[in-house]
Design a protein around this motif. Structure first.
Motif, PDB file in Angstrom:
ATOM      1  N   ALA A 109      90.048  71.801  53.344  1.00 64.87           N
ATOM      2  CA  ALA A 109      91.411  71.606  52.861  1.00 64.87           C
ATOM      3  C   ALA A 109      91.425  70.408  51.917  1.00 64.87           C
ATOM      4  O   ALA A 109      91.313  69.266  52.367  1.00 64.87           O
ATOM      5  N   PRO A 110      91.541  70.656  50.596  1.00 63.91           N
ATOM      6  CA  PRO A 110      91.528  69.544  49.646  1.00 63.91           C
ATOM      7  C   PRO A 110      92.885  68.860  49.548  1.00 63.91           C
ATOM      8  O   PRO A 110      93.932  69.508  49.634  1.00 63.91           O
ATOM      9  N   ARG A 111      92.852  67.567  49.371  1.00 67.55           N
ATOM     10  CA  ARG A 111      94.078  66.802  49.170  1.00 67.55           C
ATOM     11  C   ARG A 111      93.925  65.982  47.898  1.00 67.55           C
ATOM     12  O   ARG A 111      92.938  65.270  47.727  1.00 67.55           O
ATOM     13  N   LEU A 112      94.909  66.084  47.025  1.00 68.77           N
ATOM     14  CA  LEU A 112      94.863  65.428  45.724  1.00 68.77           C
ATOM     15  C   LEU A 112      95.249  63.960  45.833  1.00 68.77           C
ATOM     16  O   LEU A 112      96.220  63.605  46.506  1.00 68.77           O
ATOM     17  N   ILE A 113      94.469  63.124  45.143  1.00 68.22           N
ATOM     18  CA  ILE A 113      94.842  61.734  44.924  1.00 68.22           C
ATOM     19  C   ILE A 113      95.082  61.599  43.428  1.00 68.22           C
ATOM     20  O   ILE A 113      94.169  61.798  42.629  1.00 68.22           O
ATOM     21  N   GLY A 114      96.297  61.311  43.046  1.00 69.23           N
ATOM     22  CA  GLY A 114      96.658  61.308  41.630  1.00 69.23           C
ATOM     23  C   GLY A 114      95.903  60.283  40.810  1.00 69.23           C
ATOM     24  O   GLY A 114      95.382  59.290  41.334  1.00 69.23           O
ATOM     25  N   SER A 115      95.879  60.491  39.511  1.00 69.37           N
ATOM     26  CA  SER A 115      95.117  59.614  38.618  1.00 69.37           C
ATOM     27  C   SER A 115      95.661  58.197  38.591  1.00 69.37           C
ATOM     28  O   SER A 115      94.922  57.244  38.303  1.00 69.37           O
ATOM     29  N   ASN A 116      96.945  58.010  38.898  1.00 72.33           N
ATOM     30  CA  ASN A 116      97.504  56.653  38.889  1.00 72.33           C
ATOM     31  C   ASN A 116      96.747  55.723  39.822  1.00 72.33           C
ATOM     32  O   ASN A 116      96.642  54.512  39.560  1.00 72.33           O
ATOM     33  N   ALA A 117      96.228  56.267  40.917  1.00 77.71           N
ATOM     34  CA  ALA A 117      95.503  55.440  41.887  1.00 77.71           C
ATOM     35  C   ALA A 117      94.235  54.840  41.292  1.00 77.71           C
ATOM     36  O   ALA A 117      93.740  53.822  41.786  1.00 77.71           O
ATOM     37  N   TYR A 162      92.224  48.225  43.578  1.00 77.02           N
ATOM     38  CA  TYR A 162      91.158  48.897  44.325  1.00 77.02           C
ATOM     39  C   TYR A 162      91.553  49.094  45.778  1.00 77.02           C
ATOM     40  O   TYR A 162      91.297  50.149  46.361  1.00 77.02           O
ATOM     41  N   ASP A 163      92.199  48.107  46.362  1.00 77.10           N
ATOM     42  CA  ASP A 163      92.615  48.224  47.760  1.00 77.10           C
ATOM     43  C   ASP A 163      93.595  49.379  47.955  1.00 77.10           C
ATOM     44  O   ASP A 163      93.529  50.088  48.966  1.00 77.10           O
ATOM     45  N   ASP A 164      94.489  49.559  47.003  1.00 75.51           N
ATOM     46  CA  ASP A 164      95.433  50.682  47.101  1.00 75.51           C
ATOM     47  C   ASP A 164      94.694  52.018  47.009  1.00 75.51           C
ATOM     48  O   ASP A 164      95.037  52.980  47.702  1.00 75.51           O
ATOM     49  N   LEU A 165      93.698  52.083  46.115  1.00 76.83           N
ATOM     50  CA  LEU A 165      92.912  53.312  45.991  1.00 76.83           C
ATOM     51  C   LEU A 165      92.210  53.633  47.300  1.00 76.83           C
ATOM     52  O   LEU A 165      92.221  54.787  47.767  1.00 76.83           O
ATOM     53  N   VAL A 166      91.593  52.635  47.903  1.00 74.55           N
ATOM     54  CA  VAL A 166      90.910  52.842  49.192  1.00 74.55           C
ATOM     55  C   VAL A 166      91.907  53.297  50.255  1.00 74.55           C
ATOM     56  O   VAL A 166      91.603  54.190  51.069  1.00 74.55           O
ATOM     57  N   ALA A 167      93.095  52.736  50.239  1.00 78.12           N
ATOM     58  CA  ALA A 167      94.122  53.140  51.199  1.00 78.12           C
ATOM     59  C   ALA A 167      94.514  54.597  51.010  1.00 78.12           C
ATOM     60  O   ALA A 167      94.700  55.341  51.985  1.00 78.12           O
ATOM     61  N   HIS A 168      94.614  55.036  49.750  1.00 81.91           N
ATOM     62  CA  HIS A 168      94.905  56.440  49.466  1.00 81.91           C
ATOM     63  C   HIS A 168      93.813  57.347  50.035  1.00 81.91           C
ATOM     64  O   HIS A 168      94.083  58.404  50.607  1.00 81.91           O
ATOM     65  N   ILE A 169      92.560  56.927  49.838  1.00 82.76           N
ATOM     66  CA  ILE A 169      91.431  57.731  50.315  1.00 82.76           C
ATOM     67  C   ILE A 169      91.422  57.800  51.840  1.00 82.76           C
ATOM     68  O   ILE A 169      91.215  58.868  52.421  1.00 82.76           O
ATOM     69  N   GLN A 170      91.668  56.679  52.477  1.00 87.26           N
ATOM     70  CA  GLN A 170      91.672  56.651  53.937  1.00 87.26           C
ATOM     71  C   GLN A 170      92.799  57.484  54.526  1.00 87.26           C
ATOM     72  O   GLN A 170      92.660  58.073  55.600  1.00 87.26           O
TER      73      GLN A 170
END
Length: 212
Positions: free
Chosen positions: A189-197, A202-210
């Motif tokens: 099941a894929p979940r999209l993380i938008g390009s804005n991240a 970097y910490d916000d990006l990691v939070a999105h991934i987690q």
């Protein structure tokens, strides 16, 4: 997060994808595996001639990308790439080179992409012809990939088609708005993380991934 794999959807002619490279490097350095999938955005039916209007639009975007990411868009790129109107914007050869570089080790797709991006946006070199891509890869020490671009074997072509097909299928499944895009795939099941991240902290990006 060392067991996490992030799927990265991109096109080598996408300036925003070039701008996302520092974040990819940080993710890779933290132990996150990155699976690069080209979408063929500027290949096939997506290829288009470069005209003055598109060049001006691209350069304006490039300046914004540079401010956000710190990635350099050089005068050589402006003079030797964007100013050559009538050139066909076609990422087919560059994408084939990236596929060939990762044929035996998928981790080599990222270094190949970075070499191609640097050649275009910093050195102002040709990455839209097979000969141009071959030379860039050869200069980057990727002799086998360079040879494959010049005279691709059936195995290379089949792997390339499969890679682009996977990228396009995932792009459509995610209903992504464009590239670059990140996806986390768990239990098919894929979940999209938008390009804005990719252009925030970097910490916000990691939070999105987690959280994905």
């Amino acid at each position: 997060m060392t067991d996490t794999t992030v799927t990265y959807l991109f096109d080598p002619l996408c300036g925003w994808c070039y701008g996302a490279t520092p974040m990819l490097d940080r993710l890779a350095a933290s132990g996150i595996a990155i699976d690069l999938l080209p979408t063929g955005l500027f290949s096939g039916a997506g290829a288009r001639p470069l005209d003055e209007g598109f060049a001006a639009h691209a350069w304006a975007n490039d300046q914004r990308i540079e401010r956000l990411s710190g990635q350099r868009f050089s005068q050589a790129y402006l003079d030797n790439v964007l100013s050559v109107c009538g050139t066909l914007l076609d990422s087919s050869a560059a994408t084939l080179g990236i596929s060939a570089a990762g044929l035996d080790d998928a981790r080599q797709r990222l270094p190949a992409l970075k070499a191609i991006q640097h050649a275009r946006y910093v050195d102002g070199r040709d990455i839209m012809t097979a000969d141009g891509v071959r030379q860039v890869l050869a200069d980057a020490g990727m002799a086998d990939a360079a040879t494959a671009v010049k005279a691709p074997a059936d195995k290379v072509l089949a792997a390339h088609r499969e890679l682009v097909s996977r990228g396009r299928a995932l792009f459509q499944r995610l209903h992504a708005n464009g590239v670059p895009s990140l996806a986390i795939i768990r239990n098919d099941a894929p979940r999209l993380i938008g390009s804005n991240a990719l252009f925030g902290s970097y910490d916000d990006l990691v939070a999105h991934i987690q959280a994905a």
